[in-house]
Scaffold this active site. Structure first.
Site, PDB file in Angstrom:
ATOM      1  N   GLU A 308       0.792  -1.224   0.000  1.00  0.00           N
ATOM      2  CA  GLU A 308       0.000   0.000   0.000  1.00  0.00           C
ATOM      3  C   GLU A 308       0.823   1.272   0.000  1.00  0.00           C
ATOM      4  OE1 GLU A 308       0.348  -1.481   4.342  1.00  0.00           O
ATOM      5  OE2 GLU A 308       0.050  -2.371   2.361  1.00  0.00           O
ATOM      6  N   HIS A 332      -8.351  -3.631  -1.222  1.00  0.00           N
ATOM      7  CA  HIS A 332      -7.603  -3.783   0.028  1.00  0.00           C
ATOM      8  C   HIS A 332      -6.489  -2.742   0.128  1.00  0.00           C
ATOM      9  CE1 HIS A 332      -5.936  -6.156   3.435  1.00  0.00           C
ATOM     10  NE2 HIS A 332      -4.775  -5.662   2.987  1.00  0.00           N
ATOM     11  N   GLU A 333      -5.671  -2.640  -0.919  1.00  0.00           N
ATOM     12  CA  GLU A 333      -4.554  -1.691  -0.861  1.00  0.00           C
ATOM     13  C   GLU A 333      -5.041  -0.248  -0.825  1.00  0.00           C
ATOM     14  OE1 GLU A 333      -1.953  -3.131  -0.094  1.00  0.00           O
ATOM     15  OE2 GLU A 333      -2.539  -5.133  -0.731  1.00  0.00           O
ATOM     16  N   HIS A 336      -6.010   0.776   2.644  1.00  0.00           N
ATOM     17  CA  HIS A 336      -4.852   1.108   3.479  1.00  0.00           C
ATOM     18  C   HIS A 336      -4.541   2.607   3.471  1.00  0.00           C
ATOM     19  CE1 HIS A 336      -3.081  -2.348   5.379  1.00  0.00           C
ATOM     20  NE2 HIS A 336      -3.049  -3.058   4.262  1.00  0.00           N
ATOM     21  N   GLU A 355      -4.190  -4.208   9.409  1.00  0.00           N
ATOM     22  CA  GLU A 355      -4.769  -5.175   8.475  1.00  0.00           C
ATOM     23  C   GLU A 355      -6.220  -5.549   8.780  1.00  0.00           C
ATOM     24  OE1 GLU A 355      -3.591  -5.730   5.747  1.00  0.00           O
ATOM     25  OE2 GLU A 355      -1.465  -5.235   5.939  1.00  0.00           O
ATOM     26  N   ASP A 410       7.545 -10.333  10.812  1.00  0.00           N
ATOM     27  CA  ASP A 410       6.822 -11.117   9.811  1.00  0.00           C
ATOM     28  C   ASP A 410       6.067 -12.283  10.436  1.00  0.00           C
ATOM     29  OD1 ASP A 410       7.700  -9.455   7.849  1.00  0.00           O
ATOM     30  OD2 ASP A 410       8.824 -10.950   6.725  1.00  0.00           O
ATOM     31  N   TYR A 418      -5.394 -10.176   9.863  1.00  0.00           N
ATOM     32  CA  TYR A 418      -6.276  -9.777   8.776  1.00  0.00           C
ATOM     33  C   TYR A 418      -7.737 -10.145   9.053  1.00  0.00           C
ATOM     34  CZ  TYR A 418      -2.079  -9.111   5.834  1.00  0.00           C
ATOM     35  OH  TYR A 418      -0.880  -8.684   5.312  1.00  0.00           O
TER      36      TYR A 418
END
Length: 646
Positions: A308, A332-333, A336, A355, A410, A418
């Site tokens: 994003e 979705h992006e 953001h 998210e 990560d 999400y």
């Protein structure tokens, strides 16, 4: 006029230091970095950064870098503007695998030291601050270069691009990889404005996640330099760059697509819904505050579905399905731009604030653009993915608020952040009503714009502005959602009536052993096909076969799965094939894994191969040795942990 930094102006400092990037991007006398007014920030400790922003913090970064495709490096300078508390003697930065050549101010060299290297965090770069007056900013110039293996950057040969004639380079900074190409305080809670001058071979084009200022200018020896600026303060992971043979086509007056010329027509056709999505998003939660919204469709090695980056979403070519069936990724992006870019998780332990909000917002955009049925199908598919994650993750990692001490951030980028995050917001909407929830969420974005957010601050905001009674608090069970594992008892899974006939067809084929010819595949959407291929017996044991070789062959041939061009559908089929050790699908699997590097597909397929022991591991080892050179470090870092490094 040029805004003052420290004891000299940015322009004077640039001159004194021999022409660094401290001047404004246009070269005029307009302010170099107009600062967006924000409320004071109460910094929280970020365990994934060496920075001490409560003492001294970076507020602006000016880059002047040259790309060397033969050496696979960026080199040049970063001019940092730093504010500090009274008496502060030094500022602490984050770097990882950077070669630091010198650090100086307008008055001369500055003392600096590099801390011990950590495999996750990199090193602390501690710089002695020059003398500054209260209310002013110090200016620190760092001469440096990246290394060929910088984890944020991927350098592609011409053969790894669609055009096959020119090299390509792109960055991916999330979560803590920006420190491998920019020496700054690499924490999502330390927002910074930035500008850049990037020099590249004149037959290549530079794009960045900021506003391009002016036309490229000659930079000597067959090179051109392009200037960019970002006047809204952003977390460093959103500073992004792409360099290659790329072209642009507008969708409307504020949206468009960049990609390689040979891919532009298909990408533009696929991305036409983008303009309507921006309009729908603004209708829901307020104005888009970043100017343009463009997309850069990258080569196949890009590790994520999308990233994003402000003004310029980076996206995988696997979303180009030909029928616009995967454009929810764009929704979705785009979402953001509010949740993540405008209001950002202060640390990666609160990743769900980025998210979970975005998946919820994405679904609302898709409902506005494509209708309630499509939105429910997407919700239902997300719930299915979350169920699998809840069953496989340690209980502590199924909480929204995570403990990532000693871990790579990560590790927190799972479906829990999400889908459980979005489920939490859907639950609040259901209980308080959509109108009340929408009013709160729009206000949440407005009240907290350009600020880092923590779970605790989120709870303060929602309790002050929406959840104002004990009875409602008890109904919502917010603390249970956030701090407890699993799903609270007030969760109601989404039900899509569109999936009822799909589930019946799946049961008829998979369980009742009917023919594949009875499957109404041609009339189904991508989401219906995903649902069909996601069917599993309720009592399935690990490693148990639930399809015969004849059924697999029937399915593959009748649905023409060897020629399937939709990446989501093909991935779902290959998971079935691997779990049944279906040898005829191995060539399809090999082509898929060696022609794209999206971690969402690559990692699960290699994990599934590895789980198949004496059958799957030799295939995984062979394919990974072949495919790994074309993957981004984000992807290889994950797959190495499963297969091992060749």
């Amino acid at each position: 006029m040029i805004r003052q930094i420290g004891l000299v102006s940015a322009l004077a400092l640039m001159t004194a230091l021999g022409g660094c990037a401290a001047m404004n991007a246009s070269g005029s006398d307009m302010p170099a970095v107009p600062v967006t007014a924000t409320a004071p920030v109460d910094y929280v400790r970020d365990i994934h950064s060496h920075a001490r922003p409560e003492i001294a913090r970076v507020v602006h970064v000016s880059l002047d870098l040259t790309a060397d495709f033969e050496g696979r490096t960026l080199s040049g300078t970063a001019l940092l503007e730093v504010t500090a508390e009274p008496g502060a003697a030094e500022v602490v930065l984050d770097v990882r695998d950077l070669d630091i050549h010198a650090v100086r101010s307008n008055a001369g060299p500055l003392d600096y030291r590099l801390g011990e290297a950590d495999p996750i965090l990199g090193q602390a770069l501690t710089v002695t601050l020059p003398s500054i007056q209260p209310g002013q900013r110090a200016a620190i110039l760092i001469d440096y270069s990246t290394r060929p293996d910088a984890a944020a950057l991927q350098w592609l040969t011409p053969q790894q691009t669609a055009g096959g004639q020119q090299p390509y380079m792109f960055s991916q900074g999330q979560a803590i990889l920006t420190r491998t190409w920019v020496p700054t305080q690499d924490s999502p809670g330390i927002r910074q404005t930035w500008d850049a001058r990037i020099t590249v071979p004149s037959d290549l084009k530079v794009v960045m996640s900021g506003e391009a200022v002016g036309a490229p200018e000659a930079a000597g020896a067959g090179r051109t330099a392009t200037r960019f600026r970002m006047t809204n303060p952003v977390p460093p992971y959103l500073i992004a760059i792409g360099v290659g043979d790329v072209a642009f086509q507008a969708i409307d007056e504020r949206t468009g697509v960049w990609t390689e010329p040979s891919q532009l027509a298909a990408a533009h056709h696929e991305m036409i819904p983008t303009a309507a999505m921006v309009d729908a998003a603004e209708q829901l939660y307020g104005p888009y505050r970043w100017g343009r919204y463009d997309l850069l469709i990258l080569p196949p090695s890009f590790p994520f579905g999308g990233m994003e980056n402000p003004r310029l979403t980076f996206a995988t070519p696997t979303i180009i399905a030909g029928d616009r069936s995967l454009v929810s990724l764009v929704a979705h992006e785009l979402a953001h731009s509010w949740s993540g870019n405008l209001v950002t998780n202060a640390t990666w332990a609160d990743f769900w604030l980025n998210e979970g909000f975005t998946v919820y917002f994405e679904n609302r955009i898709m409902e506005a653009v494509e209708g309630r049925d499509r939105a429910l199908m997407l919700q239902s598919l997300g719930w299915g993915e979350l169920e699998s994650s809840l069953a496989s993750l340690p209980p502590a990692d199924t909480r929204l608020k995570l403990d990532l001490a000693g871990r790579d951030p990560d590790d927190g980028m799972t479906d829990v952040a999400y889908e459980k995050g979005a489920a939490f917001l859907h639950t609040i909407e259901r209980i308080v009503g959509r109108d009340r929830f929408d009013a709160w969420l729009k206000g949440y974005f407005e009240r907290n714009a350009f600020r880092p957010m923590t779970t605790e601050r989120f709870l303060e905001d929602i309790r002050a502005n929406l959840v104002t009674t004990r009875a409602l608090e008890d109904q919502l069970m917010m603390d249970a959602w956030i701090y407890q594992p699993g799903m609270p008892s007030n969760w109601q899974p989404p039900v899509s009536t569109a999936f009822v006939p799909v589930d019946a067809a799946a049961r008829a084929f998979f369980a009742d052993k009917g023919p594949a010819s009875a499957i109404p595949w041609a009339g189904w959407s991508t989401q219906e096909r995903q649902r069909f291929l996601a069917w599993r017996p309720e009592t399935l044991r690990d490693g148990a076969d639930w399809l015969t070789a004849a059924q697999l062959a029937d399915l593959e041939a009748t649905l023409n799965l060897r020629e399937e061009g939709n990446a989501e559908v093909l991935f779902a089929w290959l998971q079935i094939a691997v779990q049944h050790r279906y040898q005829p699908a191995v060539p399809t699997l090999e082509k898929f894994l060696t022609t794209m590097g999206r971690r969402k597909f690559v990692l699960p397929l290699f994990a599934s191969l590895w789980a198949e022991g004496d059958w799957g591991r030799p295939i995984a080892t062979r394919l990974y040795a072949q495919a790994r050179p074309g993957y981004h470090p984000v992807t290889t870092g994950s797959v190495d942990a499963v297969v091992g490094r060749p």
